[in-house]
Design a protein around this motif. Sequence first.
Motif, PDB file in Angstrom:
ATOM      1  N   ARG A  32      18.097   0.671  -3.567  1.00 27.92           N
ATOM      2  CA  ARG A  32      18.955   0.662  -5.096  1.00 27.92           C
ATOM      3  C   ARG A  32      20.238   1.392  -4.494  1.00 27.92           C
ATOM      4  NH1 ARG A  32      15.319   5.353  -8.077  1.00 27.92           N
ATOM      5  NH2 ARG A  32      17.250   5.724  -9.033  1.00 27.92           N
ATOM      6  N   ASP A  82      22.300   2.938  -7.115  1.00 29.75           N
ATOM      7  CA  ASP A  82      22.689   3.503  -8.231  1.00 29.75           C
ATOM      8  C   ASP A  82      22.805   5.047  -8.391  1.00 29.75           C
ATOM      9  OD1 ASP A  82      19.788   3.887  -7.955  1.00 29.75           O
ATOM     10  OD2 ASP A  82      19.319   3.592 -10.047  1.00 29.75           O
ATOM     11  N   THR A  91      31.566   3.930 -12.506  1.00 27.94           N
ATOM     12  CA  THR A  91      30.794   4.733 -13.915  1.00 27.94           C
ATOM     13  C   THR A  91      31.671   6.026 -13.930  1.00 27.94           C
ATOM     14  OG1 THR A  91      29.268   5.768 -12.114  1.00 27.94           O
ATOM     15  CG2 THR A  91      28.697   3.855 -13.474  1.00 27.94           C
ATOM     16  N   ASP A 142      30.270  -3.187  -7.935  1.00 27.86           N
ATOM     17  CA  ASP A 142      28.987  -3.327  -8.865  1.00 27.86           C
ATOM     18  C   ASP A 142      29.621  -4.172 -10.113  1.00 27.86           C
ATOM     19  OD1 ASP A 142      26.979  -3.626 -10.492  1.00 27.86           O
ATOM     20  OD2 ASP A 142      25.974  -1.743  -9.928  1.00 27.86           O
TER      21      ASP A 142
END
Lengths: 349, 278
Positions: free
Chosen positions: A47, A49, A136, A163
């Motif tokens: 992952r 994230d 982000t 992303d």
Amino acid sequence: MSMEKILDKARLNDWIAALAKGGDWEVHAPALEDGVWTYKPVGDAVRMDHPNTKQPPKGFSFPQREVFFSFEQIKGEAPRLTQVMPDPKRRAVFGVRPCDGRGAVRMDRVFADNVNDPYYQARRKNVAYVGLACNTPPAATCFCKSVGGSPVSTDGLDILLTDLGDRYHVAAVTETGKAMMAVAGSPLADAAAADRKQVKQVHGEAVAQPQRAVNNPEAAPAKLKASFNSPLWEELARACIGCGICTFLCPTCHCFDLNDEMTGTVPIKGNRVRTWDNCQFPDFTMHSSGHNPRENTAARLRQRVCHKFQYFHENFGMLQCTGCGRCVSECPVGIDIVAVVNKVAEHVA
Amino acid sequence: MSHNPPDNIYLPKLARIAHIKEEVAGERSIKTFRLEFVNGDGFDHQCGQCAMLSIFGRGESMISIASSPLIKEYKQFSIMRVGRVTSAFHDLSVGDTVGIRGPYGNSFPVDDWRGKNLIFIGGGCGLAPIWPVITTAVAQRANFKNITVFYGGRSPRDIMYRAELEKLRSSADVHLSVDKSEEGWNEFCGFVPSNVMDKAPPPDNAIAITCGPPIMIKFVLQNLQNLGFKDEQIYTTIENKMKCGIGKCGRCNVGKDYVCVKGPVYSWAQLKNLPQEY
Ligand SMILES: Cc1cc2nc3c(=O)[nH]c(=O)nc-3n(C[C@H](O)[C@H](O)[C@H](O)COP(=O)(O)OP(=O)(O)OC[C@H]3O[C@@H](n4cnc5c(N)ncnc54)[C@H](O)[C@@H]3O)c2cc1C
Ligand code: SF4
Ligand code: SF4
Ligand code: FES
């Protein structure tokens, strides 16, 4: 011409498998372990994230501890030295944030300047960094933009991933990166015009995200130089407990110690070992006589900050801080390098 | 050792102790070691450079190369017993093998000093780093004008290179001193800086090279300035703690300079512009 591809997120593991098989790469990526993001050899579920890893990836080229050579000596006779060179395994590190890529650029300068460090080079030439753009909102402690970086910087990376929701945009930065993207069995597809457009937009938004900042970083080296004898340092360092977390976690701190560790006495046997060391410890600079050129926390904080924002700049023409914010978020007493530099700049003529 | 790449800077070469001389006895004793490279290894050095000496199992220490670069057969080191590695050196015997890597640092610009008066001012263990300059200048005596050596120790028993200093008198003015007077001592009594003031060497066409404890250097500097020496005429060396010798371990810096690379030799004109971190 740059190479741009698209990777369906569901096929990330296929690419990693292809790298392992076709390219002989050992792949590492951030994993959440006991609440801490750490680079680990990948298992089946990758992952990406993560915010940023607790430790920067600098250990891939400069491990916390490494044996340089072993020795064996019968007293009165010549010793036998056996050099221990790093495992030549190629390692691909996924999920490296742009600030840490820029950290690698700075480490590379140190270990190549003057003379090459053979251990660092042996590792570094086999490490590839697959970066991940930060799109982000930045952490409260991030300040990469004010120190010359950007949430989408490619410095020091071999590939930059962005992303795009259900897929990654994959851009090659180096020849190594291109080869990794073209590895046999690679599931990467050509990027369409729409993908290119979207990545531009995502990058634009990422760069526009507000961050805290070092004010007027161009002036910082001169301001710090003028601050050397300022009593301000004592004030700024008053809370420091000298734990050294700030430098152990920094992607650009390169100081080390060399020691002989014995494994036997007759014959004398052991290893010469390099370990990370730390400018925040009194013993770092203390002579055998007890004299210490940096005898208090004020002098040691000044060394850390001036190294990042003055000395390195004087030697290499770039700031040594990449704005990753680790030393800010992890300091147990809240000493904040951004606040320190800004305060010094404000108070020193 | 055959498969070691020649460029592994961290891997010491091997050298055999060919000779040991006790210079100063007591708690902080000094011994001089003559090292000869083995396995046909070796390196050339310049006056003022240092080497990392290893005792395997103990570690490394940065030590000034105390012999002249003109001597190729061996390198000499005078080591004061202060800690882990240096004490282990004092326990070694002739024939023992140690490690050596280097040379490290910059050097005294001896060639620029041709035709000048040279004034050396040393105290305690500080004669060793400037000894290669003294012996090189004496070996090339015609290249220099007056050569003057000031050197002092706490007591007559703390004077290192005693026999060599006596021999030096035939080619240089040698002024010895001890801090406290003692039976049988008929040279200067008092600190080295006072001896310099007493003999008052003129600054004209002169270079002063000083090495010793920080407190001595401080007063030598003041006195030289009082005698009219300019900052560019005064040279000294800095000893900061060192591990790598190649500007990477990060501990020996004075401001932006790693002393192991940019030093240890500085003129006062250079040094006064660096932060006082030594
Ligand atoms: C450029 C230079 C030239 C020197 N020349 C000489 C010389 O000619 N003769 C001599 O006796 N000594 C010299 N020294 C000092 C010598 O290096 C130290 O006394 C020695 O390293 C102490 O090691 P130790 O293991 O015995 O002491 P410990 O106190 O047990 O050592 C701990 C560690 O600290 C380091 N260290 C401690 N003090 C110093 C220091 N002052 N300088 C450098 N590293 C230090 C060493 O790396 C050592 O591994 C020189 C130092 C420098 C930097
Ligand atoms: S992390 Fe904070 S307390 Fe610890 S040494 Fe660094 S500044 Fe000092
Ligand atoms: S000094 Fe602090 S913010 Fe800058 S790179 Fe190092 S850890 Fe990151
Ligand atoms: S001794 Fe390592 S940087 Fe100078």
